[in-house]
Write a protein that holds these residues in place. Structure first.
Motif, PDB file in Angstrom:
ATOM      1  N   UNK A 262       0.276  24.823 -16.605  1.00 47.08           N
ATOM      2  CA  UNK A 262       0.781  24.107 -17.665  1.00 47.08           C
ATOM      3  C   UNK A 262      -0.027  22.970 -18.253  1.00 47.08           C
ATOM      4  N   UNK A 263      -1.037  22.422 -17.673  1.00 43.62           N
ATOM      5  CA  UNK A 263      -1.764  21.661 -18.422  1.00 43.62           C
ATOM      6  C   UNK A 263      -2.764  22.280 -19.508  1.00 43.62           C
ATOM      7  N   UNK A 264      -2.970  23.583 -19.397  1.00 48.39           N
ATOM      8  CA  UNK A 264      -3.643  24.448 -20.385  1.00 48.39           C
ATOM      9  C   UNK A 264      -2.829  24.312 -21.725  1.00 48.39           C
ATOM     10  N   UNK A 265      -1.548  24.843 -21.226  1.00 49.00           N
ATOM     11  CA  UNK A 265      -0.355  24.940 -22.465  1.00 49.00           C
ATOM     12  C   UNK A 265      -0.262  23.444 -23.090  1.00 49.00           C
ATOM     13  N   UNK A 266      -0.298  22.145 -22.284  1.00 50.59           N
ATOM     14  CA  UNK A 266      -0.181  20.887 -22.693  1.00 50.59           C
ATOM     15  C   UNK A 266      -1.211  20.703 -23.818  1.00 50.59           C
ATOM     16  N   UNK A 267      -2.308  21.143 -23.555  1.00 55.69           N
ATOM     17  CA  UNK A 267      -3.538  20.461 -24.382  1.00 55.69           C
ATOM     18  C   UNK A 267      -3.590  21.587 -25.746  1.00 55.69           C
ATOM     19  N   UNK A 268      -3.157  22.866 -25.508  1.00 57.58           N
ATOM     20  CA  UNK A 268      -2.848  23.719 -26.855  1.00 57.58           C
ATOM     21  C   UNK A 268      -1.921  22.947 -27.459  1.00 57.58           C
ATOM     22  N   UNK A 269      -0.843  22.837 -27.066  1.00 53.79           N
ATOM     23  CA  UNK A 269       0.438  22.254 -27.775  1.00 53.79           C
ATOM     24  C   UNK A 269      -0.350  20.904 -28.457  1.00 53.79           C
ATOM     25  N   UNK A 270      -0.937  20.133 -27.630  1.00 49.41           N
ATOM     26  CA  UNK A 270      -1.367  18.671 -28.382  1.00 49.41           C
ATOM     27  C   UNK A 270      -2.279  19.296 -29.570  1.00 49.41           C
ATOM     28  N   UNK A 271      -3.165  19.993 -29.473  1.00 49.93           N
ATOM     29  CA  UNK A 271      -4.309  20.304 -30.462  1.00 49.93           C
ATOM     30  C   UNK A 271      -3.533  21.113 -31.532  1.00 49.93           C
ATOM     31  N   UNK A 272      -2.566  21.891 -31.305  1.00 49.66           N
ATOM     32  CA  UNK A 272      -1.630  22.653 -32.347  1.00 49.66           C
ATOM     33  C   UNK A 272      -0.789  21.477 -33.149  1.00 49.66           C
ATOM     34  N   UNK A 273      -0.311  20.569 -32.489  1.00 47.84           N
ATOM     35  CA  UNK A 273       0.713  19.506 -33.162  1.00 47.84           C
ATOM     36  C   UNK A 273      -0.163  18.616 -33.909  1.00 47.84           C
ATOM     37  N   UNK A 274      -1.319  18.228 -33.405  1.00 50.98           N
ATOM     38  CA  UNK A 274      -2.150  17.171 -34.310  1.00 50.98           C
ATOM     39  C   UNK A 274      -2.822  18.040 -35.334  1.00 50.98           C
ATOM     40  N   UNK A 275      -3.213  19.051 -35.146  1.00 54.99           N
ATOM     41  CA  UNK A 275      -3.962  19.782 -36.146  1.00 54.99           C
ATOM     42  C   UNK A 275      -3.008  20.019 -37.232  1.00 54.99           C
TER      43      UNK A 275
END
Length: 167
Positions: free
Chosen positions: A46-59
């Protein structure tokens, strides 16, 4: 139909605030689905998905904010100040992506996925309601468009996650 000062104000509010916010919410909600759910399926973490989501959202927020701010100066279109529209679009893009990203802070993948599914449905219904309310689109048509569009992207993300994980 005559245009009153109130009607012009409503049109300006919709063009300058609601439309950029709706654009951001739609893009943030839909464009981040595939990377987040693919990552969850690929890694099982889940934490990997969180960081990908964070990066995708901010980007996506930065990209969408810049695109909206640079798309026109607002003079001819009546869409208002470019910086204001860009900030609104950028922030709502981040918000739209982060809402279904936050469940991946939970340690249990199954629970995170179930909560994220619920959040995605909620997001898509809210987007459809805003479009119905302010853009005067027929509610059933709007829900169908938003849910089908979001569902396709969501399905691609899940499929790619399973494909990459060997499933």
């Amino acid at each position: 139909m005559t245009t009153t000062p109130e009607t012009r104000h409503d049109q300006s509010f919709i063009l300058q605030k609601i439309q950029p916010a709706l654009l951001g919410l739609m893009d943030g909600s839909v464009s981040t689905l595939a990377p987040i759910f693919a990552t969850a399926g690929l890694t099982g973490k889940p934490l990997d998905a969180f960081y990908v989501g964070l990066a995708a959202s901010v980007g996506a927020g930065i990209s969408m904010g810049l695109a909206e701010a640079l798309s026109d100066d607002g003079v001819v279109s009546g869409r208002g100040k470019p910086l204001s529209r860009g900030v609104i679009t950028g922030l709502t893009t981040i918000l739209g992506g982060m809402l279904h990203t936050l469940p991946f802070l939970l340690h249990d993948l199954k629970t995170a996925l179930m909560l994220a599914y619920v959040v995605v449905v909620f997001e898509l219904i809210v987007i459809a309601f805003i479009k119905y309310r302010y853009m005067r689109s027929p509610l059933a048509q709007t829900i169908l468009q938003v849910v089908i569009g979001g569902g396709v992207v969501f399905g691609v993300g899940v499929w790619l996650g399973k494909l990459g994980a060997g499933g």
